[in-house]
Design a protein around this motif. Structure first.
Motif, PDB file in Angstrom:
ATOM      1  N   ILE A  71      10.992  15.310 -37.168  1.00  0.00           N
ATOM      2  CA  ILE A  71      11.332  16.645 -36.661  1.00  0.00           C
ATOM      3  C   ILE A  71      10.229  17.160 -35.742  1.00  0.00           C
ATOM      4  O   ILE A  71      10.503  17.717 -34.671  1.00  0.00           O
ATOM      5  CB  ILE A  71      11.584  17.614 -37.837  1.00  0.00           C
ATOM      6  CG1 ILE A  71      12.874  17.233 -38.563  1.00  0.00           C
ATOM      7  CG2 ILE A  71      11.630  19.063 -37.365  1.00  0.00           C
ATOM      8  CD1 ILE A  71      13.061  17.925 -39.900  1.00  0.00           C
ATOM      9  N   PHE A  72       8.982  16.977 -36.154  1.00  0.00           N
ATOM     10  CA  PHE A  72       7.856  17.419 -35.337  1.00  0.00           C
ATOM     11  C   PHE A  72       7.861  16.737 -33.972  1.00  0.00           C
ATOM     12  O   PHE A  72       7.668  17.380 -32.938  1.00  0.00           O
ATOM     13  CB  PHE A  72       6.530  17.133 -36.062  1.00  0.00           C
ATOM     14  CG  PHE A  72       5.321  17.454 -35.247  1.00  0.00           C
ATOM     15  CD1 PHE A  72       4.878  18.760 -35.125  1.00  0.00           C
ATOM     16  CD2 PHE A  72       4.618  16.443 -34.600  1.00  0.00           C
ATOM     17  CE1 PHE A  72       3.760  19.059 -34.345  1.00  0.00           C
ATOM     18  CE2 PHE A  72       3.500  16.727 -33.833  1.00  0.00           C
ATOM     19  CZ  PHE A  72       3.067  18.040 -33.709  1.00  0.00           C
ATOM     20  N   LEU A  73       8.086  15.427 -33.969  1.00  0.00           N
ATOM     21  CA  LEU A  73       8.101  14.698 -32.698  1.00  0.00           C
ATOM     22  C   LEU A  73       9.260  15.147 -31.814  1.00  0.00           C
ATOM     23  O   LEU A  73       9.096  15.312 -30.599  1.00  0.00           O
ATOM     24  CB  LEU A  73       8.172  13.193 -32.944  1.00  0.00           C
ATOM     25  CG  LEU A  73       6.918  12.546 -33.518  1.00  0.00           C
ATOM     26  CD1 LEU A  73       7.160  11.061 -33.741  1.00  0.00           C
ATOM     27  CD2 LEU A  73       5.722  12.765 -32.632  1.00  0.00           C
ATOM     28  N   ASN A  81       1.563  13.526 -25.411  1.00  0.00           N
ATOM     29  CA  ASN A  81       1.347  12.404 -24.504  1.00  0.00           C
ATOM     30  C   ASN A  81       2.137  11.206 -25.027  1.00  0.00           C
ATOM     31  O   ASN A  81       1.790  10.615 -26.044  1.00  0.00           O
ATOM     32  CB  ASN A  81      -0.152  12.082 -24.427  1.00  0.00           C
ATOM     33  CG  ASN A  81      -0.450  10.906 -23.538  1.00  0.00           C
ATOM     34  OD1 ASN A  81       0.429  10.373 -22.868  1.00  0.00           O
ATOM     35  ND2 ASN A  81      -1.708  10.497 -23.539  1.00  0.00           N
ATOM     36  N   ALA A  82       3.199  10.859 -24.318  1.00  0.00           N
ATOM     37  CA  ALA A  82       4.097   9.786 -24.770  1.00  0.00           C
ATOM     38  C   ALA A  82       3.401   8.434 -24.847  1.00  0.00           C
ATOM     39  O   ALA A  82       3.807   7.561 -25.611  1.00  0.00           O
ATOM     40  CB  ALA A  82       5.309   9.697 -23.860  1.00  0.00           C
ATOM     41  N   GLU A  83       2.345   8.246 -24.071  1.00  0.00           N
ATOM     42  CA  GLU A  83       1.619   6.980 -24.055  1.00  0.00           C
ATOM     43  C   GLU A  83       0.398   7.000 -24.971  1.00  0.00           C
ATOM     44  O   GLU A  83      -0.320   6.012 -25.044  1.00  0.00           O
ATOM     45  CB  GLU A  83       1.173   6.650 -22.618  1.00  0.00           C
ATOM     46  CG  GLU A  83       2.308   6.583 -21.612  1.00  0.00           C
ATOM     47  CD  GLU A  83       3.330   5.524 -21.959  1.00  0.00           C
ATOM     48  OE1 GLU A  83       2.924   4.423 -22.381  1.00  0.00           O
ATOM     49  OE2 GLU A  83       4.526   5.797 -21.820  1.00  0.00           O
ATOM     50  N   GLY A  84       0.173   8.104 -25.650  1.00  0.00           N
ATOM     51  CA  GLY A  84      -1.008   8.246 -26.492  1.00  0.00           C
ATOM     52  C   GLY A  84      -0.967   7.366 -27.728  1.00  0.00           C
ATOM     53  O   GLY A  84       0.089   6.897 -28.166  1.00  0.00           O
ATOM     54  N   ALA A  89       1.798   5.179 -32.493  1.00  0.00           N
ATOM     55  CA  ALA A  89       1.768   4.893 -33.930  1.00  0.00           C
ATOM     56  C   ALA A  89       2.914   5.597 -34.641  1.00  0.00           C
ATOM     57  O   ALA A  89       3.571   5.016 -35.517  1.00  0.00           O
ATOM     58  CB  ALA A  89       0.428   5.333 -34.521  1.00  0.00           C
ATOM     59  N   ALA A  90       3.181   6.839 -34.270  1.00  0.00           N
ATOM     60  CA  ALA A  90       4.272   7.594 -34.899  1.00  0.00           C
ATOM     61  C   ALA A  90       5.617   6.953 -34.590  1.00  0.00           C
ATOM     62  O   ALA A  90       6.471   6.816 -35.478  1.00  0.00           O
ATOM     63  CB  ALA A  90       4.250   9.042 -34.426  1.00  0.00           C
ATOM     64  N   SER A  91       5.821   6.543 -33.350  1.00  0.00           N
ATOM     65  CA  SER A  91       7.087   5.917 -32.961  1.00  0.00           C
ATOM     66  C   SER A  91       7.313   4.606 -33.700  1.00  0.00           C
ATOM     67  O   SER A  91       8.422   4.337 -34.179  1.00  0.00           O
ATOM     68  CB  SER A  91       7.116   5.678 -31.456  1.00  0.00           C
ATOM     69  OG  SER A  91       7.058   6.901 -30.778  1.00  0.00           O
TER      70      SER A  91
END
Length: 121
Positions: A71-73, A81-84, A89-91
């Motif tokens: 939900i947060f994402l 930052n999508a490349e962070g 790690a979250a993805s």
């Protein structure tokens, strides 16, 4: 970052409790086969019961935190930052959990071929 680390810790904790339960059940079976003292068996049966209670609790906490992360994402994707490192790690964590969730949804059928009429399985 904090949400990702919390999810990683809870996933590891849930797996640990499942492993601990299996080990304790095996140890209890061994104690029964060795005909150990009744008091020791009863005490260890209580230990196994406590382990059994921890599995659903830890899995529920893990699932709740994974859902919170998702939900947060979803709600903050434009600000992150999508490349962070943490986004990556979250993805990957979420994709792994989706794979686990889909494999848990598989229900196997019980083989009832050897049962006689009126016999319970």
């Amino acid at each position: 970052m904090i949400k990702v680390k919390a999810c990683q810790r809870l996933i590891k904790e849930a797996a640990f409790y499942v492993t601990e339960l299996k080990e304790n059940e095996d140890k209890l079976d061994k104690m029964k086969q060795e005909k150990r003292d009744v008091y020791d068996i009863k005490y260890f049966d209580d230990v196994v019961g406590e382990s059994r209670m921890m599995v659903p609790d830890s899995q529920a906490r893990m699932k709740k935190n994974v859902e919170d992360l998702e939900i947060f994402l979803d709600s903050n994707r434009s600000n992150l930052n999508a490349e962070g490192e943490w986004m990556t790690a979250a993805s990957s964590l979420l994709s792994e959990q989706q794979g686990v969730k889909s494999s848990e949804d598989v229900v196997s059928e019980t083989n009832v071929e050897g049962l006689k009429d009126g016999e319970d399985f």
